[in-house]
Motif scaffolding. Structure first.
Motif, PDB file in Angstrom:
ATOM      1  N   ARG A 296      -5.038  10.330   5.169  1.00 51.84           N
ATOM      2  CA  ARG A 296      -5.770   9.091   5.316  1.00 51.84           C
ATOM      3  C   ARG A 296      -7.385   8.949   6.700  1.00 51.84           C
ATOM      4  O   ARG A 296      -6.992   9.941   7.085  1.00 51.84           O
ATOM      5  CB  ARG A 296      -5.214   7.987   5.973  1.00 51.84           C
ATOM      6  CG  ARG A 296      -4.028   8.261   4.652  1.00 51.84           C
ATOM      7  CD  ARG A 296      -3.641   6.708   5.087  1.00 51.84           C
ATOM      8  NE  ARG A 296      -2.338   7.208   6.685  1.00 51.84           N
ATOM      9  CZ  ARG A 296      -1.216   6.879   7.058  1.00 51.84           C
ATOM     10  NH1 ARG A 296      -1.174   5.148   7.065  1.00 51.84           N
ATOM     11  NH2 ARG A 296      -1.137   6.876   8.724  1.00 51.84           N
TER      12      ARG A 296
ATOM     13  N   ARG B 123      -6.233   4.150  10.244  1.00 50.66           N
ATOM     14  CA  ARG B 123      -5.033   3.698   9.813  1.00 50.66           C
ATOM     15  C   ARG B 123      -4.541   2.405  10.614  1.00 50.66           C
ATOM     16  O   ARG B 123      -4.346   2.435  12.019  1.00 50.66           O
ATOM     17  CB  ARG B 123      -4.103   4.785  10.091  1.00 50.66           C
ATOM     18  CG  ARG B 123      -5.023   6.243   9.504  1.00 50.66           C
ATOM     19  CD  ARG B 123      -4.676   7.357  10.151  1.00 50.66           C
ATOM     20  NE  ARG B 123      -5.457   8.969  10.108  1.00 50.66           N
ATOM     21  CZ  ARG B 123      -5.669   9.971  10.632  1.00 50.66           C
ATOM     22  NH1 ARG B 123      -4.697  10.425  12.327  1.00 50.66           N
ATOM     23  NH2 ARG B 123      -6.190  10.473  10.290  1.00 50.66           N
TER      24      ARG B 123
ATOM     25  N   ARG C   6      -0.802   0.378  -0.875  1.00 53.64           N
ATOM     26  CA  ARG C   6      -1.171   1.782   0.788  1.00 53.64           C
ATOM     27  C   ARG C   6       0.131   2.881   0.657  1.00 53.64           C
ATOM     28  O   ARG C   6      -0.469   3.275   0.513  1.00 53.64           O
ATOM     29  CB  ARG C   6      -0.377   0.385   1.838  1.00 53.64           C
ATOM     30  CG  ARG C   6      -0.474   1.657   2.940  1.00 53.64           C
ATOM     31  CD  ARG C   6      -1.468   0.977   3.739  1.00 53.64           C
ATOM     32  NE  ARG C   6      -2.484  -0.364   4.298  1.00 53.64           N
ATOM     33  CZ  ARG C   6      -3.825  -0.409   4.206  1.00 53.64           C
ATOM     34  NH1 ARG C   6      -3.778   0.717   4.902  1.00 53.64           N
ATOM     35  NH2 ARG C   6      -3.845  -1.669   4.334  1.00 53.64           N
TER      36      ARG C   6
ATOM     37  N   THR D 213      -1.046   5.033  -2.376  1.00 52.83           N
ATOM     38  CA  THR D 213      -2.593   5.503  -2.104  1.00 52.83           C
ATOM     39  C   THR D 213      -2.057   6.840  -1.133  1.00 52.83           C
ATOM     40  O   THR D 213      -2.557   7.725  -1.004  1.00 52.83           O
ATOM     41  CB  THR D 213      -3.699   4.052  -1.428  1.00 52.83           C
ATOM     42  OG1 THR D 213      -3.884   3.844  -2.580  1.00 52.83           O
ATOM     43  CG2 THR D 213      -5.057   5.491  -1.322  1.00 52.83           C
ATOM     44  N   PHE D 214      -1.665   6.635  -0.405  1.00 53.20           N
ATOM     45  CA  PHE D 214      -1.011   7.141   1.042  1.00 53.20           C
ATOM     46  C   PHE D 214      -0.594   8.943   0.460  1.00 53.20           C
ATOM     47  O   PHE D 214      -0.766   9.997   0.996  1.00 53.20           O
ATOM     48  CB  PHE D 214       0.089   6.240   1.974  1.00 53.20           C
ATOM     49  CG  PHE D 214       0.611   7.003   2.557  1.00 53.20           C
ATOM     50  CD1 PHE D 214       0.159   8.027   4.257  1.00 53.20           C
ATOM     51  CD2 PHE D 214       1.727   7.253   2.254  1.00 53.20           C
ATOM     52  CE1 PHE D 214       0.576   9.150   4.541  1.00 53.20           C
ATOM     53  CE2 PHE D 214       2.572   8.244   3.359  1.00 53.20           C
ATOM     54  CZ  PHE D 214       2.176   8.808   4.607  1.00 53.20           C
TER      55      PHE D 214
END
Length: 184
Positions: free
Chosen positions: A14, A18, A67, A70-71
């Motif tokens: 990321r 964060r 989240r 995507t992570f």
């Protein structure tokens, strides 16, 4: 080595902004999956309904589904596997085969029926060992695939798949070849 130490060694894909520590998100997913959650939406619900666990996982609030998704898309799977092997050295990934099925997107357009495939993956190699088109029932195609691997191909292996692949005939064929079945 603790789980937190191992997960903290994984490179974070990321950007620098964060909100959640990498190890915390991975630990949450692991705890949720060990609690029989079977999707990232389920992980989100698990986190919200078990908020008392969040501080123990280094989280102030529950992350959302987007989240988590995507992570995970940017995460290095080899680095994750290496970290987990440091914590669980007795886990032998070379003994795990995964069975899965797919319906090809757009294959049901027009007059033709959907195209369904079944495959057997070697978890430690991260590759497909065998794949076949399912003509009719997927369990028959899967049994044929396992037969092509040969009897010695399943000796001492654990064959993992979702509940849709635990047909009695498939489970029996795996056990006859010396393997063990598990569903997720």
């Amino acid at each position: 080595m603790t789980l937190r130490e191992a997960l903290s060694q994984i490179p974070d894909p990321r950007a620098s902004n964060r909100q959640y520590p990498l190890w915390s998100l991975l630990a949450l997913i692991l705890v949720a999956f060990l609690s029989r959650v079977d999707s990232l939406r389920g992980v989100e619900r698990f986190a919200r309904t078990n908020s008392h666990l969040l501080p123990h996982l280094g989280l102030r609030k529950a992350p959302g589904h987007t989240r988590l998704t995507t992570f995970l898309h940017g995460l290095d799977p080899q680095a994750l596997g290496q970290a987990l092997r440091q914590v669980f050295p007795e886990a032998d990934l070379e003994e795990v085969l995964v069975v899965d099925g797919k319906t090809l997107r757009g294959s049901d357009k027009g007059k033709s029926s959907q195209v369904k495939l079944v495959e057997v993956l070697a978890l430690h190699l991260g590759t497909t060992l065998a794949q076949a088109r399912a003509e009719g029932r997927e369990d028959k195609a899967l049994q044929d695939l396992l037969e092509h691997l040969g009897a010695e191909g399943l000796k001492g292996k654990v064959v993992v798949g979702d509940a849709g692949y635990l047909y009695p005939g498939v489970a029996r064929a795996i056990r006859e070849k010396g393997g063990t079945t598990s569903s997720s």
